[in-house]
Write a protein that holds these residues in place. Structure first.
Motif, PDB file in Angstrom:
ATOM      1  N   SER A   1      26.604  20.650 -20.662  1.00 29.55           N
ATOM      2  CA  SER A   1      26.247  20.146 -21.992  1.00 29.55           C
ATOM      3  C   SER A   1      25.278  18.978 -21.841  1.00 29.55           C
ATOM      4  N   LEU A   2      24.182  19.059 -22.579  1.00 27.25           N
ATOM      5  CA  LEU A   2      23.153  18.031 -22.494  1.00 27.25           C
ATOM      6  C   LEU A   2      23.493  16.874 -23.413  1.00 27.25           C
ATOM      7  N   TYR A   3      23.449  15.664 -22.843  1.00 31.90           N
ATOM      8  CA  TYR A   3      23.677  14.461 -23.633  1.00 31.90           C
ATOM      9  C   TYR A   3      22.330  13.786 -23.861  1.00 31.90           C
ATOM     10  N   THR A   4      22.051  13.442 -25.122  1.00 35.47           N
ATOM     11  CA  THR A   4      20.758  12.870 -25.492  1.00 35.47           C
ATOM     12  C   THR A   4      20.970  11.563 -26.247  1.00 35.47           C
ATOM     13  N   VAL A   5      20.143  10.573 -25.921  1.00 34.75           N
ATOM     14  CA  VAL A   5      20.185   9.311 -26.653  1.00 34.75           C
ATOM     15  C   VAL A   5      18.760   8.802 -26.820  1.00 34.75           C
ATOM     16  N   GLN A   6      18.477   8.226 -27.979  1.00 36.95           N
ATOM     17  CA  GLN A   6      17.174   7.619 -28.258  1.00 36.95           C
ATOM     18  C   GLN A   6      17.293   6.114 -28.108  1.00 36.95           C
ATOM     19  N   HIS A   7      16.261   5.496 -27.532  1.00 40.50           N
ATOM     20  CA  HIS A   7      16.314   4.046 -27.353  1.00 40.50           C
ATOM     21  C   HIS A   7      14.901   3.484 -27.318  1.00 40.50           C
ATOM     22  N   ASN A   8      14.692   2.381 -28.027  1.00 39.83           N
ATOM     23  CA  ASN A   8      13.409   1.676 -27.985  1.00 39.83           C
ATOM     24  C   ASN A   8      13.435   0.653 -26.852  1.00 39.83           C
ATOM     25  N   ILE A   9      12.377   0.643 -26.051  1.00 41.76           N
ATOM     26  CA  ILE A   9      12.299  -0.280 -24.919  1.00 41.76           C
ATOM     27  C   ILE A   9      11.067  -1.153 -25.085  1.00 41.76           C
ATOM     28  N   THR A  10      11.248  -2.423 -24.886  1.00 39.38           N
ATOM     29  CA  THR A  10      10.131  -3.356 -24.828  1.00 39.38           C
ATOM     30  C   THR A  10       9.674  -3.463 -23.378  1.00 39.38           C
ATOM     31  N   ILE A  11       8.441  -3.085 -23.121  1.00 44.37           N
ATOM     32  CA  ILE A  11       7.917  -3.157 -21.759  1.00 44.37           C
ATOM     33  C   ILE A  11       7.797  -4.632 -21.377  1.00 44.37           C
ATOM     34  N   PRO A  12       8.456  -5.075 -20.328  1.00 42.61           N
ATOM     35  CA  PRO A  12       8.406  -6.496 -19.969  1.00 42.61           C
ATOM     36  C   PRO A  12       6.976  -6.973 -19.747  1.00 42.61           C
ATOM     37  N   THR A  13       6.697  -8.172 -20.184  1.00 39.85           N
ATOM     38  CA  THR A  13       5.340  -8.726 -20.039  1.00 39.85           C
ATOM     39  C   THR A  13       4.985  -8.994 -18.586  1.00 39.85           C
ATOM     40  N   THR A  14       5.982  -8.995 -17.705  1.00 42.14           N
ATOM     41  CA  THR A  14       5.734  -9.221 -16.276  1.00 42.14           C
ATOM     42  C   THR A  14       5.494  -7.925 -15.500  1.00 42.14           C
ATOM     43  N   THR A  15       5.523  -6.790 -16.209  1.00 40.43           N
ATOM     44  CA  THR A  15       5.361  -5.505 -15.529  1.00 40.43           C
ATOM     45  C   THR A  15       3.956  -5.381 -14.941  1.00 40.43           C
ATOM     46  N   PRO A  16       3.840  -5.025 -13.663  1.00 38.25           N
ATOM     47  CA  PRO A  16       2.500  -4.858 -13.070  1.00 38.25           C
ATOM     48  C   PRO A  16       1.765  -3.667 -13.682  1.00 38.25           C
ATOM     49  N   ILE A  17       0.452  -3.769 -13.700  1.00 37.41           N
ATOM     50  CA  ILE A  17      -0.381  -2.632 -14.095  1.00 37.41           C
ATOM     51  C   ILE A  17      -0.142  -1.497 -13.097  1.00 37.41           C
ATOM     52  N   THR A  18      -0.105  -0.281 -13.579  1.00 36.63           N
ATOM     53  CA  THR A  18       0.106   0.881 -12.713  1.00 36.63           C
ATOM     54  C   THR A  18      -1.171   1.174 -11.936  1.00 36.63           C
ATOM     55  N   GLN A  19      -1.117   0.978 -10.626  1.00 32.37           N
ATOM     56  CA  GLN A  19      -2.278   1.258  -9.791  1.00 32.37           C
ATOM     57  C   GLN A  19      -1.853   1.296  -8.334  1.00 32.37           C
ATOM     58  N   PRO A  20      -2.646   1.908  -7.472  1.00 35.06           N
ATOM     59  CA  PRO A  20      -2.322   1.939  -6.045  1.00 35.06           C
ATOM     60  C   PRO A  20      -2.333   0.521  -5.472  1.00 35.06           C
ATOM     61  N   TYR A  21      -1.314   0.195  -4.701  1.00 33.38           N
ATOM     62  CA  TYR A  21      -1.225  -1.186  -4.206  1.00 33.38           C
ATOM     63  C   TYR A  21      -2.402  -1.530  -3.297  1.00 33.38           C
ATOM     64  N   TRP A  22      -2.947  -0.545  -2.581  1.00 32.51           N
ATOM     65  CA  TRP A  22      -4.036  -0.838  -1.650  1.00 32.51           C
ATOM     66  C   TRP A  22      -5.374  -1.025  -2.361  1.00 32.51           C
ATOM     67  N   LEU A  23      -5.420  -0.700  -3.667  1.00 30.66           N
ATOM     68  CA  LEU A  23      -6.628  -0.921  -4.453  1.00 30.66           C
ATOM     69  C   LEU A  23      -6.481  -2.062  -5.452  1.00 30.66           C
ATOM     70  N   SER A  24      -5.350  -2.734  -5.417  1.00 34.87           N
ATOM     71  CA  SER A  24      -5.093  -3.779  -6.419  1.00 34.87           C
ATOM     72  C   SER A  24      -5.784  -5.088  -6.095  1.00 34.87           C
ATOM     73  N   GLU A  25      -6.243  -5.248  -4.845  1.00 33.21           N
ATOM     74  CA  GLU A  25      -6.967  -6.446  -4.437  1.00 33.21           C
ATOM     75  C   GLU A  25      -8.382  -6.051  -4.012  1.00 33.21           C
ATOM     76  N   PRO A  26      -9.342  -6.973  -4.148  1.00 35.82           N
ATOM     77  CA  PRO A  26     -10.685  -6.665  -3.624  1.00 35.82           C
ATOM     78  C   PRO A  26     -10.591  -6.332  -2.138  1.00 35.82           C
ATOM     79  N   GLN A  27     -11.362  -5.336  -1.726  1.00 37.15           N
ATOM     80  CA  GLN A  27     -11.313  -4.902  -0.336  1.00 37.15           C
ATOM     81  C   GLN A  27     -11.767  -6.032   0.566  1.00 37.15           C
ATOM     82  N   GLY A  28     -10.931  -6.381   1.551  1.00 39.36           N
ATOM     83  CA  GLY A  28     -11.231  -7.525   2.410  1.00 39.36           C
ATOM     84  C   GLY A  28     -12.462  -7.312   3.261  1.00 39.36           C
ATOM     85  N   THR A  29     -12.545  -6.161   3.915  1.00 37.35           N
ATOM     86  CA  THR A  29     -13.689  -5.803   4.744  1.00 37.35           C
ATOM     87  C   THR A  29     -13.989  -4.332   4.497  1.00 37.35           C
ATOM     88  N   PRO A  30     -15.170  -3.847   4.908  1.00 36.03           N
ATOM     89  CA  PRO A  30     -15.439  -2.410   4.749  1.00 36.03           C
ATOM     90  C   PRO A  30     -14.469  -1.537   5.524  1.00 36.03           C
TER      91      PRO A  30
END
Length: 812
Positions: free
Chosen positions: A393-422
């Motif tokens: 039996s499937l149980y379903t619930v609806q809920h509103n979530i506030t996305i925390p203001t501290t949540t990081p932008i979704t992106q690859p961690y290795w591209l989140s900083e300027p590339q240090g060297t080529p």
């Protein structure tokens, strides 16, 4: 009662984040229980996605039930892309996720180092001119200490037989890391070279250690050789489709360092629970396997819970923690638990209120109770439920979530900083180093009680939609900034009068008021616009005209310009990029919005150009930026050569003959167009899967020869030839500043009617003259060029542009 957390990334070597929690099938559950018996790991090491021996990985994981991972030094950033226009880091992101999809199929895990793939390299000496060897050895040691393999296997030897400088470097790095681990907490027992026969290269020997692999596995319905073909064929951007080969085959191994071996990869290693003095646990797991009911996996839950209690008492903390993760995963599978927590939109900004639907279900005769739901992990807000799941039996619930203001932008961690060297990505958080992707921190935590044991099960906040072709599509909910600021093109060319037009698209994801756009050139010159009120979901295109005087003020030479949008509260200077292919989840990354402005210093007497597009072709975009009239040719254009007479030149994109199967019928038409007085410029094709071998008016043969040193000296065979003098005088200066390579897949043999234009070579090698061939054919001209215009034109390399314009102008 014990409380444990079953992380979706249960093992650090795991595959891509699942966006739903779903039970494995009965055969897979049996395999997971069998893997519980073994306390050992194997780490396979090579240089790029698709370098790994997937047949061996699949055999170790699925036949031998051994925890196995692949360490790829790079993410394949320097490779070729037959799917689209992505190059560099964007292509690396695609190839990373293709590798993750492959790992889902063969069951192995995945690691990376911070190395950037800079393209083909002919020797490890050349490779280490780009990569710092010590840095990559340190990265490899870090992965080894995390994963703790008993056996390391290299795909390549540390010499020219590797066929690629990166390949040889991967073997050198693996061996040096193995030695360095003698000073570390964990020391693998041996490192091996998995020798091979590739074409005319045979590194195998009958004196080497041999394994027979590829036996039929009923729970997979195939052997590991067949599985390898399915897995490797996911590498679609590389065109790496591979046959599935049934039957038993031999793998060869040469000892590189460490303990010798005679009978097994694990000679001298206790891979059972005896290595932690808990043979009783191994015996209990074998009993579970003996009693396993494929129709009732949940019948194993009481015995698994009892074994889990024993594992908690194991003194060795590493194996205790690893096996707890594994058995928690198995128990959850046996319970038939499914959980999904989704919104009806793909992305959200920080602070937004998003409605979500939670679905949970279990299919088990053993009691599975939902005790509570914590709507966002690490945040307050538990909802107490104490509800029994059962009877499908499937149980379903609806809920509103506030996305925390501290949540990081979704992106690859290795591209989140300027590339240090080529050569390396800048990775500040050492906890992330080696991971295939950024862990998803946005989860609801469902507290389950199975038997008398508590489990915290993270269920990712996801996006779910019904696709009319695919059905349900579930992907990670992407967190985005308030607005994306993006130049419409990354390159612009000044008009003949010296003026320039720039277009900036503002893509707001929430309402913004009184926003000001500012453009800043290299020399600090700033241009600001008026105020904008931006409505979420409605793009605003800002077009800015710069007079010749303003352009000169920003830079007499070519220059770059950046953009930022400011409000009273924030400054925004990121561009959202989405990569969407049918075989991958939607991929998101961000860059700083920049554009390169080129001062036009070339001539072109051709005005109207036809283009047969190749994969990811920038040719059309560039030629239009340069002010030429461009048509993309289609089937109806090829019905008669007379249809093509209106074009001053026709260009075929890179690999057009590889990917456009109609080229077999089109080439005779294109060649007749040239004989009738047109100019046909063909860019390079590869040896793989040519739709026709009739590439020119006279015979020539392409090869895998290339010049990879982008600064290699280029000599002009006949400096007086028209191609080098009209309408632009080509000099050595035009070969300065090239990126990644000079060219690839050069012609190796050709009819005497062709005239080679250039001679060039990598250091220490014989000069090659097959990069560009020209000939008259009938009344017209034919040019075949393997120079890497596909990389130079997007980079705005003006010397390459001048040469390309000469090719287009050959008949005018």
């Amino acid at each position: 009662m014990n409380k444990i957390i079953c992380l979706l990334l249960a093992c650090t070597f795991g595959t891509a984040h699942a966006q739903q929690v779903r039970p494995a099938n009965s055969g897979k559950i049996y395999h997971k229980i069998a893997t519980l018996k073994h306390l050992t790991s194997v780490l396979y090491v090579a240089a790029h996605p698709d370098d790994e021996n997937t047949r061996l990985l699949g055999w170790l994981v699925n036949d031998r039930n051994i925890r196995t991972s692949y360490l790829s030094l790079t993410r394949g950033d320097g490779g070729q892309n037959i799917l689209g226009s992505e190059q560099g880091p964007a292509l690396g992101l695609i190839r990373t996720h293709e590798l993750m999809e492959a790992r889902k199929i063969d069951g192995a895990g995945q690691f990376f180092t911070r190395a950037v793939d800079f393209g083909f390299s002919k020797s490890y000496q050349e490779t280490f001119k780009h990569w710092d060897e010590k840095t990559l050895v340190s990265d490899a040691v870090s992965v080894i200490q995390r994963f703790k393999p008993d056996v390391i296997i290299c795909r390549f030897p540390p010499n020219t037989q590797a066929g690629h400088g990166h390949h040889a470097a991967s073997a050198i790095i693996a061996e040096e890391a193995f030695k360095a681990c003698r000073q570390q907490q964990w020391q693998p027992k041996r490192i091996l070279f998995n020798s091979f026969r590739f074409g005319d290269r045979n590194t195998t020997s009958e004196s080497q250690f041999k394994l027979s692999v590829g036996e039929y596995l009923p729970f997979l319905g195939m052997g590991s050789g067949e599985l390898a073909g399915v897995s490797r064929s996911v590498h679609k951007s590389q065109g790496a489709g591979t046959p599935s080969v049934p039957g038993v085959q031999t793998e060869y191994f040469k000892l590189v360092d460490g303990d010798t071996l005679t009978n097994s990869l694990f000679d001298g290693i206790d891979i059972t629970w005896g290595r932690v003095d808990r043979k009783d646990i191994g015996d209990d797991i074998q009993t579970i396997l003996d009693d396993y009911n494929y129709n009732r996996p949940d019948a194993s839950i009481p015995a698994l819970l009892a074994v889990r209690s024993k594992i908690e008492t194991v003194a060795d903390t590493y194996w205790r923690d690893e096996k707890l993760k594994e058995i928690n995963d198995v128990i959850l599978d046996c319970s038939g638990f499914m959980g999904e927590f989704y919104a009806n939109k793909p992305q959200a900004t920080r602070g937004a209120i998003v409605p979500f639907t939670l679905h949970v279900i279990a299919r088990s005769h053993t009691a599975v109770r939902v005790m509570s739901v914590q709507w966002i992990a690490d945040h307050a807000g538990d909802s107490t439920l104490n509800m029994r799941l059962g009877d499908d039996s499937l149980y379903t619930v609806q809920h509103n979530i506030t996305i925390p203001t501290t949540t990081p932008i979704t992106q690859p961690y290795w591209l989140s900083e300027p590339q240090g060297t080529p050569a390396f990505y800048n990775i500040r958080d050492n906890k992330l180093l080696g991971l295939p992707e950024t862990p998803n921190g946005l989860n609801a935590v469902v507290k389950l009680k199975i038997g008398n044991t508590m489990f915290d099960v993270p269920v990712p906040l996801s996006y779910k939609k019904l696709d009319p072709v695919k059905g349900d599509v579930v992907e990670q909910l992407r967190i985005v900034p308030d607005v994306s600021v993006e130049f419409v093109t990354g390159l612009e060319i000044t008009h003949p009068d010296g003026s320039a037009d720039v277009a900036v698209r503002l893509r707001p994801f929430k309402n913004l008021n009184d926003a000001t756009l500012a453009l800043r050139s290299d020399n600090g010159e700033v241009t600001k616009t008026g105020k904008f009120n931006l409505a979420a979901g409605s793009d605003t295109l800002v077009q800015i005209h710069f007079t010749p005087a303003q352009v000169l003020k920003m830079g007499k030479d070519d220059f770059q310009m950046s953009a930022l949008l400011s409000t009273a509260d924030n400054i925004y200077n990121t561009t959202q990029h989405l990569i969407q292919y049918s075989h991958l989840p939607a991929l998101q990354y961000f860059t700083t919005p920049t554009i390169k402005i080129l001062h036009d210093n070339w001539k072109c007497t051709a005005k109207r150009i036809g283009v047969v597009e190749g994969p990811g072709d920038f040719t059309v975009t560039f030629l239009r930026l340069a002010g030429l009239q461009v048509d993309v040719l289609k089937e109806s254009d090829m019905a008669n050569p007379a249809n093509l007479k209106k074009y001053d030149a026709i260009v075929t994109g890179i690999r057009a003959v590889n990917v456009e199967k109609r080229m077999a019928a089109w080439m005779p038409v294109l060649l007749q167009y040239a004989r009738d007085g047109g100019t046909l410029v063909m860019q390079y094709n590869t040896l793989q899967d040519l739709s026709t071998t009739q590439l020119g008016p006279y015979p020539f043969t392409i090869s895998d020869k290339r010049v990879t040193e982008e600064d290699a000296t280029v000599n002009f065979i006949d400096p007086k030839m028209r191609l080098l003098n009209y309408p632009n005088k080509i000099t050595q200066d035009d070969f300065k500043g090239w990126v990644q390579e000079r060219g690839l897949y050069f012609a190796s043999k050709w009819d005497d009617k062709y005239q080679p234009v250039f001679s060039m070579n990598d250091e220490g090698e014989t000069p090659l003259t097959g990069s560009t061939l020209v000939t008259k054919t009938g009344k017209g001209n034919y040019i075949y060029t393997s120079l890497s215009f596909s990389r130079q034109l997007p980079a705005g390399n003006k010397g390459a542009i001048r040469l390309f314009m000469n090719m287009l102008s050959a008949g005018k």
